[in-house]
Design a protein around this motif. Sequence first.
Motif, PDB file in Angstrom:
ATOM      1  N   HIS A  53       0.870  -1.174   0.000  1.00 54.53           N
ATOM      2  CA  HIS A  53       0.000   0.000   0.000  1.00 54.53           C
ATOM      3  C   HIS A  53       0.912   1.230   0.000  1.00 54.53           C
ATOM      4  O   HIS A  53       2.132   1.094   0.084  1.00 54.53           O
ATOM      5  CB  HIS A  53      -0.881   0.033   1.257  1.00 54.53           C
ATOM      6  CG  HIS A  53      -1.769  -1.165   1.410  1.00 54.53           C
ATOM      7  ND1 HIS A  53      -3.029  -1.243   0.874  1.00 54.53           N
ATOM      8  CD2 HIS A  53      -1.571  -2.349   2.053  1.00 54.53           C
ATOM      9  CE1 HIS A  53      -3.572  -2.414   1.167  1.00 54.53           C
ATOM     10  NE2 HIS A  53      -2.708  -3.106   1.887  1.00 54.53           N
ATOM     11  N   CYS A  78      -4.755   5.814  -0.425  1.00 52.88           N
ATOM     12  CA  CYS A  78      -3.726   4.818  -0.683  1.00 52.88           C
ATOM     13  C   CYS A  78      -3.257   5.049  -2.123  1.00 52.88           C
ATOM     14  O   CYS A  78      -4.078   5.163  -3.023  1.00 52.88           O
ATOM     15  CB  CYS A  78      -4.281   3.410  -0.530  1.00 52.88           C
ATOM     16  SG  CYS A  78      -3.088   2.144  -1.006  1.00 52.88           S
ATOM     17  N   ALA A 109      -0.991   3.085  -3.876  1.00 61.61           N
ATOM     18  CA  ALA A 109      -0.433   1.922  -4.566  1.00 61.61           C
ATOM     19  C   ALA A 109      -1.597   0.994  -4.891  1.00 61.61           C
ATOM     20  O   ALA A 109      -2.409   0.695  -4.011  1.00 61.61           O
ATOM     21  CB  ALA A 109       0.579   1.210  -3.684  1.00 61.61           C
ATOM     22  N   CYS A 120      -3.606  -1.756  -4.739  1.00 64.34           N
ATOM     23  CA  CYS A 120      -3.436  -2.807  -3.740  1.00 64.34           C
ATOM     24  C   CYS A 120      -4.543  -3.854  -3.799  1.00 64.34           C
ATOM     25  O   CYS A 120      -4.669  -4.668  -2.896  1.00 64.34           O
ATOM     26  CB  CYS A 120      -3.362  -2.185  -2.350  1.00 64.34           C
ATOM     27  SG  CYS A 120      -4.817  -1.241  -1.929  1.00 64.34           S
ATOM     28  N   HIS A 128      -8.959  -0.962  -3.566  1.00 67.41           N
ATOM     29  CA  HIS A 128      -7.897   0.052  -3.434  1.00 67.41           C
ATOM     30  C   HIS A 128      -8.451   1.474  -3.284  1.00 67.41           C
ATOM     31  O   HIS A 128      -7.916   2.277  -2.526  1.00 67.41           O
ATOM     32  CB  HIS A 128      -6.986  -0.050  -4.659  1.00 67.41           C
ATOM     33  CG  HIS A 128      -6.195   1.176  -4.949  1.00 67.41           C
ATOM     34  ND1 HIS A 128      -5.186   1.611  -4.118  1.00 67.41           N
ATOM     35  CD2 HIS A 128      -6.266   2.075  -5.966  1.00 67.41           C
ATOM     36  CE1 HIS A 128      -4.666   2.719  -4.622  1.00 67.41           C
ATOM     37  NE2 HIS A 128      -5.296   3.009  -5.727  1.00 67.41           N
ATOM     38  N   MET A 168      -9.909   2.962   0.649  1.00 67.81           N
ATOM     39  CA  MET A 168      -9.161   3.039   1.923  1.00 67.81           C
ATOM     40  C   MET A 168      -8.513   4.433   2.054  1.00 67.81           C
ATOM     41  O   MET A 168      -7.302   4.566   2.052  1.00 67.81           O
ATOM     42  CB  MET A 168      -8.123   1.917   2.052  1.00 67.81           C
ATOM     43  CG  MET A 168      -7.188   1.728   0.889  1.00 67.81           C
ATOM     44  SD  MET A 168      -6.028   0.347   1.133  1.00 67.81           S
ATOM     45  CE  MET A 168      -5.065   0.834   2.559  1.00 67.81           C
TER      46      MET A 168
END
Length: 325
Positions: free
Chosen positions: A213, A250, A252, A254, A258, A261
Motif C-alpha cells: 500500500h 492509498c 499503490a 493494492c 484500493h 481506503m
Amino acid sequence: MSMIRGDDESTFPPFRLWARALGLAAALGLAPLALANTSNGYNLPVGVTSLSRDIYALHMEVFWICVGIAVVVFGVMIYALVKFRHSRGAIPDTTLLHSTQVEIIWTVIPVVILVVMAIPAAKVILMMEDTRNSELSIRVTGYQWKWQYQYMDAAEGINFFSTLAQDSNFARQLHSGIDPKTVPNYLLDVDKPMVIPSGTKVRLLLTSQDVIHAWWVPDFGAKRSAIPGFVNELWFTVDPGKEGIYRGQCAALCGRDHGFMPIVVDVRTPDEFKKWVLEQKAAVKQAAAASDPSGSASRSSQPAAGLSPVGRPPRSAQVLSKAAF
Ligand SMILES: [Cu+2]
C-alpha cells in the motif's frame, strides 16, 4: 450586416473568454481558501508542512528551468524554420557536421543544467529522509483495505483501525440507490481519523500486513510505500495555525477495494491533542477493565472500546467488504 448576435451575452466569444479567465482566477485564488486541501487543481498543493513547501519550491524551480529551455529551443527552431526556409532560397550549411566544438557545447550545457537542478533536489531528498528528533511516532499498517494507527511515545497504547466512512461505503455498493454526489467527501472520509498535533515533528513507521500500500497526504508532501516485512519511515511537521482536516488516499494499486481506503488526518493544537490522548487512554483503560475484571490484563495490549485487536482487521469490516460484491 447579416451577423446575428444571440440574446445571451455568454455566446459572445470575448465574454466567454472573460468568463473563463475569471473562473480560472477564482479557481486559483479562492479554491485554497474554500478547502482544507491547498491544491488549486492546476498545480501541486503548496501544502502545510515545511517539507511540502520545499518540494513545491523545487518543483517550481525545475518547472521554470524547463520553461526557459523550451522558450530558447523552440524560439531558435521557429526562427530558423522561418528565416531559412527553402522558398527563400536557403542553402543548408554543412560546415557544422561533426563539429567537435558544437558537440562539446551541447554536452556541457545539459550537464550544467542537470547539476543546477540536482543540487537543490539532493538537499530536499536528504531532508525528507532525516527523521531524527521526532517528537511523536505512529506505526501505520496497511491492510486490504484499511489503515491501522498505533501510537508510540507520549501517546503509547492508542491503537485503532481507520476505515471508509459508512455513508461512503453504503453509497458505493452496486444498486445502492444513493447518489454519491449527495455524500459529503465521498470516498475521502473515514470512521476514525489519525489525530496529530501541529508544530510537532511526527514520524510514521509504515508497514503492511498483506500487499503493498502507500500512505499519501498531498498537503503534507508525504507519500511512502507500506510494504509487508519492511518498515519505511516518513516525517512531517504541520505548521502551527494550519490545524484542520487533511485528506489523502492509498497510492499503490493494492487490490479490488484500493479506492476505498482513504486517509484522513485531523491536525489539532498541541493542547487539544494532549486532551485527545488523555481521552483515548481513558477509553483504553476502561475497555481493559471491562474485558478483565480481575485487572490482570496488560493495559497497553488492549485496544480502545469498539476497536479490533492488534494485527487483525475487524471481522465486521471484512464482512462489509465482501458484501460489496
Ligand atoms: Cu492500499
